[in-house]
Write a protein that holds these residues in place. Structure first.
Motif, PDB file in Angstrom:
ATOM      1  N   ALA A 418       4.029  -5.999 -39.538  1.00 49.26           N
ATOM      2  CA  ALA A 418       4.817  -6.242 -38.279  1.00 49.26           C
ATOM      3  C   ALA A 418       5.890  -7.126 -38.753  1.00 49.26           C
ATOM      4  CB  ALA A 418       4.103  -6.713 -37.399  1.00 49.26           C
ATOM      5  N   LEU A 419       7.105  -6.963 -38.335  1.00 49.08           N
ATOM      6  CA  LEU A 419       8.241  -8.229 -38.659  1.00 49.08           C
ATOM      7  C   LEU A 419       8.990  -8.323 -37.331  1.00 49.08           C
ATOM      8  CD1 LEU A 419       9.725  -9.193 -41.166  1.00 49.08           C
ATOM      9  CD2 LEU A 419      11.507  -7.559 -40.634  1.00 49.08           C
ATOM     10  N   ALA A 420       9.191  -9.754 -37.240  1.00 46.11           N
ATOM     11  CA  ALA A 420      10.149 -10.206 -36.228  1.00 46.11           C
ATOM     12  C   ALA A 420      11.384 -10.803 -37.092  1.00 46.11           C
ATOM     13  CB  ALA A 420       9.259 -11.060 -35.089  1.00 46.11           C
ATOM     14  N   GLY A 421      12.198 -11.665 -36.247  1.00 45.67           N
ATOM     15  CA  GLY A 421      13.406 -12.191 -36.874  1.00 45.67           C
ATOM     16  C   GLY A 421      13.055 -13.139 -38.007  1.00 45.67           C
ATOM     17  N   THR A 422      13.768 -12.952 -38.959  1.00 46.74           N
ATOM     18  CA  THR A 422      13.604 -13.857 -40.229  1.00 46.74           C
ATOM     19  C   THR A 422      14.687 -14.965 -39.967  1.00 46.74           C
ATOM     20  OG1 THR A 422      15.146 -12.586 -41.622  1.00 46.74           O
ATOM     21  CG2 THR A 422      12.652 -11.911 -41.441  1.00 46.74           C
ATOM     22  N   GLY A 423      15.609 -14.945 -39.153  1.00 45.12           N
ATOM     23  CA  GLY A 423      16.802 -15.928 -39.219  1.00 45.12           C
ATOM     24  C   GLY A 423      18.280 -15.336 -39.468  1.00 45.12           C
ATOM     25  N   GLY A 424      18.064 -13.938 -39.732  1.00 44.43           N
ATOM     26  CA  GLY A 424      19.336 -13.378 -39.756  1.00 44.43           C
ATOM     27  C   GLY A 424      19.202 -12.134 -40.496  1.00 44.43           C
TER      28      GLY A 424
END
Length: 466
Positions: A418-424
């Motif tokens: 799963a992945l959410a925002g990494t900052g950009g």
């Protein structure tokens, strides 16, 4: 040459062992060459992928196609004093870094009348040095440490070492991305240290800030009084994977993958490396072994480097993100598969990336999108890990799954993360995931699933591990 705060280093003694005869003979022969000599002819089965024998006119700088200068007291936005507490300012002046006209590079620390130190630090422009799947990488230099001992050597810290490619441009992800110290020395002691740094700091599975290291006296002549050949051999042809360190053919330190957990090892080795040469003055390591700079420290004693070469052996190819992928239909599961090299896709676009190595990533990825990579060869030893280089500028509450499916988009995923925002959308990280055991050759689908319609991920590259 650890990128850390100034916590004194401690070293762990391991048992030294003789190298295999073939490597020992080649390196011992190289060590007996005169002060400047051509790099030895690669042994049978090895291919030279990088060489600088530092031929050039006296007083000239290094070849900037191969090397870049690190200047000042830190990387841009990185830890102060190079993260080690050292005192010098690095420059690109030929007073500090120059060829001697006799086939050698000299990195010379100098103290001015006000007591301020300057020195030199260079690193390869290439960041893709790693062994091919099932093969080996050898990185070596023939050099003489600064010829200074006793109180005049206080604070001297020469090094020949490597950092994981993801460090370049980030400068905050040490030691997880890995560091391989092939030659370090302090205080003019007749010792060479070799160390692998990895995991977390302080402590962690790699005993940071000390790392996993060992040291030995230089054979025959002291480290300071003569040239010696310092070598790292990274071997993916054995299980567990091994990284070995040598001086003049003597294997005095080995780190194997089973010494740490699988994720720590993967994070430190699942990418290319770049090579660094420097002479630091002062800092945590000298301080821990007898004290640092003072009025007795001699100025102007250079580290003299005859050559640096990188050799590769075995099949496979490619390195970390930004390398040229294998052609479609003949892909190595254990080398980076560039995401933009898909055979077909739905919903994704190729775009330029600012990630290490440049090139392209795939973006505009949302729920239901997919990309196909035909003919990925996993071999006969089962892959159990999946790694992907990903970034996300998705807003709060937007996330999704990156999934791996084999041979059909309707197959059940063999693994996902799963992945959410990494900052950009260009803020990259390498994410590992467990997968069901896979052998043989398969068409690999990356599929993307989300509970929202918004884009949620960019992908630069992916590969697999055991």
């Amino acid at each position: 040459m650890s990128e850390t705060s100034g916590i004194p280093r401690r070293r762990r003694a391991l048992t030294a062992a003789l190298a295999a005869f073939g490597l020992a003979a080649v390196l011992a022969a190289a060590a007996t060459l005169p002060a400047s000599a051509s790099a030895p002819t690669p042994p049978s089965g090895w291919t030279q992928v990088f060489l600088d024998d530092f031929n050039g006119s006296a007083g000239s700088g290094v070849n900037t196609s191969d090397w870049q200068y690190d200047t000042g007291t830190s990387y841009p936005g990185g830890p102060a004093n190079w993260g080690t507490g050292e005192a010098e300012t690095m420059t690109n002046s030929t007073n500090n870094v120059s060829l001697d006209g006799n086939g050698n590079l000299r990195i010379t620390p100098l103290r001015d009348s006000a007591g301020r130190w300057t020195s030199g630090r260079i690193e390869t422009t290439r960041t893709d040095f790693q062994p091919p799947a099932g093969g080996k990488l050898r990185v070596e230099a023939r050099l003489q440490m600064p010829n200074v001992t006793g109180t005049a050597a206080e604070g001297y810290w020469p090094a020949f070492w490597m950092l994981g490619a993801p460090y370049r441009g980030n400068y905050q992800n040490w030691p997880g991305v890995g560091e391989l110290d092939i030659m370090e020395n302090v205080q003019g002691l007749n010792k060479v240290w070799a160390t692998m740094h990895c995991g977390t700091n302080p402590g962690g599975p790699c005993n940071e800030t000390s790392g996993i290291g060992n040291n030995i006296a230089c054979p025959n002549t002291t480290c300071q009084s003569g040239f010696h050949t310092y070598t790292m051999e990274w071997d993916r042809s054995v299980s567990p994977e091994a990284i070995r360190f040598y001086v003049d053919g003597v294997n005095y330190h080995t780190v194997t993958a089973n010494q740490v957990d699988a994720t720590t090892w993967a994070n430190a080795t699942n990418h290319g490396y770049f090579v660094i040469l420097n002479v630091a003055m002062g800092g945590a390591f000298p301080d821990a072994l007898g004290g640092g700079l003072d009025g007795d420290t001699a100025s102007g004693r250079p580290m003299v480097v005859d050559y640096v070469q990188v050799l590769q052996s075995g099949s496979g190819g490619g390195g970390g993100g930004g390398t040229t992928p294998p052609p479609p239909g003949n892909r190595d599961a254990y080398s980076a598969v560039q995401a933009e090299s898909y055979d077909s896709q739905s919903g994704v676009i190729a775009e330029s990336t600012t990630d290490t190595g440049g090139g392209q990533d795939i973006g505009s990825i949302a729920n239901g999108d997919w990309a196909l990579y035909k003919g990925v060869n996993f071999g006969s030893t089962a892959a159990t890990q999946f790694y992907a280089r990903v970034a996300s500028g998705a807003g709060s509450g937007v996330s999704g799954l990156v999934e791996v499916r084999l041979d059909s988009r309707s197959s059940s995923p063999v693994g996902s993360f799963a992945l959410a925002g990494t900052g950009g959308w260009q803020s990259w990280r390498t994410v590992p995931a467990n997968i069901a055991s896979v052998t043989g050759t398969h068409d690999v689908y990356l599929t993307f699933t989300s509970g929202q319609p918004a884009d949620f991920v960019n992908v630069n590259w992916f590969d697999f591990g055991h």
